[in-house]
Write a protein that holds these residues in place. Structure first.
Motif, mmCIF file in Angstrom:
data_model
loop_
_atom_site.group_PDB
_atom_site.id
_atom_site.type_symbol
_atom_site.label_atom_id
_atom_site.label_comp_id
_atom_site.label_asym_id
_atom_site.label_seq_id
_atom_site.Cartn_x
_atom_site.Cartn_y
_atom_site.Cartn_z
ATOM 1 N N LEU A 2 0.856 -1.186 0.000
ATOM 2 C CA LEU A 2 0.000 0.000 0.000
ATOM 3 C C LEU A 2 0.889 1.232 0.000
ATOM 4 C CD1 LEU A 2 -3.055 0.543 0.147
ATOM 5 C CD2 LEU A 2 -2.835 0.668 2.608
ATOM 6 N N ASP A 3 0.947 1.928 -1.131
ATOM 7 C CA ASP A 3 1.815 3.097 -1.231
ATOM 8 C C ASP A 3 1.053 4.415 -1.117
ATOM 9 O OD1 ASP A 3 0.487 2.946 -3.629
ATOM 10 O OD2 ASP A 3 2.254 3.280 -4.867
ATOM 11 N N GLN A 4 -0.270 4.340 -1.011
ATOM 12 C CA GLN A 4 -1.095 5.536 -0.896
ATOM 13 C C GLN A 4 -2.400 5.144 -0.214
ATOM 14 O OE1 GLN A 4 -2.350 7.088 -4.683
ATOM 15 N NE2 GLN A 4 -3.121 8.976 -3.829
ATOM 16 N N ILE A 5 -2.932 6.049 0.621
ATOM 17 C CA ILE A 5 -4.236 5.798 1.241
ATOM 18 C C ILE A 5 -5.128 7.012 1.032
ATOM 19 C CG2 ILE A 5 -3.403 4.181 2.978
ATOM 20 C CD1 ILE A 5 -3.535 6.493 5.009
ATOM 21 N N ASN A 30 -7.682 2.114 -0.277
ATOM 22 C CA ASN A 30 -6.537 2.077 -1.184
ATOM 23 C C ASN A 30 -6.857 2.930 -2.405
ATOM 24 O OD1 ASN A 30 -8.144 0.534 -2.905
ATOM 25 N ND2 ASN A 30 -7.175 -1.399 -2.367
ATOM 26 N N PRO A 31 -5.914 3.142 -3.315
ATOM 27 C CA PRO A 31 -6.185 3.989 -4.491
ATOM 28 C C PRO A 31 -7.324 3.485 -5.392
ATOM 29 C CG PRO A 31 -3.827 3.708 -4.201
ATOM 30 C CD PRO A 31 -4.505 2.780 -3.223
ATOM 31 N N LEU A 32 -7.692 2.211 -5.263
ATOM 32 C CA LEU A 32 -8.805 1.673 -6.052
ATOM 33 C C LEU A 32 -10.160 1.917 -5.393
ATOM 34 C CD1 LEU A 32 -7.190 -1.735 -7.078
ATOM 35 C CD2 LEU A 32 -7.366 0.368 -8.439
ATOM 36 N N GLY A 33 -10.148 2.539 -4.199
ATOM 37 C CA GLY A 33 -11.396 2.827 -3.501
ATOM 38 C C GLY A 33 -11.879 1.696 -2.614
ATOM 39 N N GLN A 34 -11.063 0.671 -2.441
ATOM 40 C CA GLN A 34 -11.447 -0.458 -1.586
ATOM 41 C C GLN A 34 -11.047 -0.160 -0.147
ATOM 42 O OE1 GLN A 34 -8.894 -3.032 -3.772
ATOM 43 N NE2 GLN A 34 -10.597 -4.035 -4.833
ATOM 44 N N ARG A 35 -11.965 -0.412 0.766
ATOM 45 C CA ARG A 35 -11.670 -0.164 2.178
ATOM 46 C C ARG A 35 -10.667 -1.196 2.688
ATOM 47 N NH1 ARG A 35 -16.024 -0.227 6.990
ATOM 48 N NH2 ARG A 35 -15.302 -2.334 7.295
#
Length: 90
Positions: A2-5, A30-35
């Motif tokens: 995880l490089d971005q939240i 995460n960047p994909l919008g998944q919690r």
């Protein structure tokens, strides 16, 4: 990995209607919008009203299975001309 939240605060219906502040809840995605995590701020009603940005709090961060992975604790610290050395700390 995880490089971005992305952090989204969940607004309570009661808070939105009455304008009263309740304990804050956050979704950490995460960047994909998944919690990936969920966070809850714990503090008292008086702390939120009287000490707003300087309030003491505990934030518990849990994974999707509900297991606590991080706990952030910030004690109440005065920030006044009488106590200039009492800076906020977590």
């Amino acid at each position: 990995q995880l490089d971005q939240i992305i952090i989204h605060q969940q607004v309570e219906l009661l808070e939105a209607i009455l304008g009263t502040e309740t304990s804050s809840k956050y979704e950490i995605k995460n960047p994909l919008g998944q919690r990936v995590y969920f966070a809850v701020e714990e503090n008292g009603c008086c702390d939120r009203k009287l000490c707003s940005p300087l309030r003491a709090f505990t934030i518990r961060i849990a994974d999707n299975a509900g297991r606590e992975v991080i706990r952030v604790i910030r004690p109440l610290r005065c920030n006044s001309c009488c106590f200039p050395c009492f800076l906020q700390e977590v």
